[in-house]
Design an enzyme around this catalytic site. Structure first.
Site, PDB file in Angstrom:
ATOM      1  N   HIS A  63       0.696  -1.236   0.057  1.00  0.00           N
ATOM      2  CA  HIS A  63       0.024  -0.134   0.074  1.00  0.00           C
ATOM      3  C   HIS A  63       0.834   1.421  -0.203  1.00  0.00           C
ATOM      4  CE1 HIS A  63      -3.958  -1.993   1.536  1.00  0.00           C
ATOM      5  NE2 HIS A  63      -3.422  -2.507   0.471  1.00  0.00           N
ATOM      6  N   GLU A 107       0.585   3.923   1.699  1.00  0.00           N
ATOM      7  CA  GLU A 107       0.669   4.494   3.214  1.00  0.00           C
ATOM      8  C   GLU A 107       2.096   3.752   3.730  1.00  0.00           C
ATOM      9  OE1 GLU A 107      -3.634   4.714   2.563  1.00  0.00           O
ATOM     10  OE2 GLU A 107      -1.871   3.239   2.071  1.00  0.00           O
TER      11      GLU A 107
END
Length: 139
Positions: free
Chosen positions: A66, A68
């Protein structure tokens, strides 16, 4: 234009680097003084080939790092007290990583209706994690 909008615009630009055919996510981590910046987007980790697995949803979800998590891994500065800008609200696993790295604020673009339909309950839970750990959220 505000700094928040500038960094959200940068996250949107970074999201275009993702090879995910379904959802392109970009993230920008900004240090306390706004001079330290790290970038990340969703995709396969370095060393994993961008091949036909991108076109198989189950494989893609298993192999994808991901945005993030990618931006937190890419940061070369202390992350405590930093702000994370992202094109989509974080999932629960990313929220846990955000908390463990000491990020103090998360700013995200609003969810569109299709993202909300698919991921709304996950985002609700991630928001509760961030709230409990006193991470300020703008999403």
């Amino acid at each position: 234009m505000s700094w928040d909008q500038r960094f959200l615009d940068l996250a949107l630009h970074v999201s275009s680097w993702s090879k995910d055919p379904s959802t392109k996510v970009g993230a920008v981590l900004v240090g306390r003084d706004k001079r330290q910046v790290a970038l990340g987007y969703n995709g396969f980790p370095s060393g994993v080939a961008d091949d036909s697995r991108l076109n198989n949803r189950e494989s893609r979800l298993r192999y994808t790092l991901h945005a993030e998590r990618n931006v937190l891994d890419n940061a070369t500065f202390p992350t405590a007290g930093s702000t994370l800008y992202t094109t989509h609200p974080p999932c629960c696993a990313c929220a846990l990583s955000i908390v463990s790295k000491g990020v103090s604020r998360v700013v995200s673009l609003p969810m569109d209706s299709s993202f909300r339909a698919r991921w709304g309950s996950e985002v609700f839970l991630s928001r509760s994690i961030l709230d409990e750990c006193e991470v300020a959220c703008n999403f």
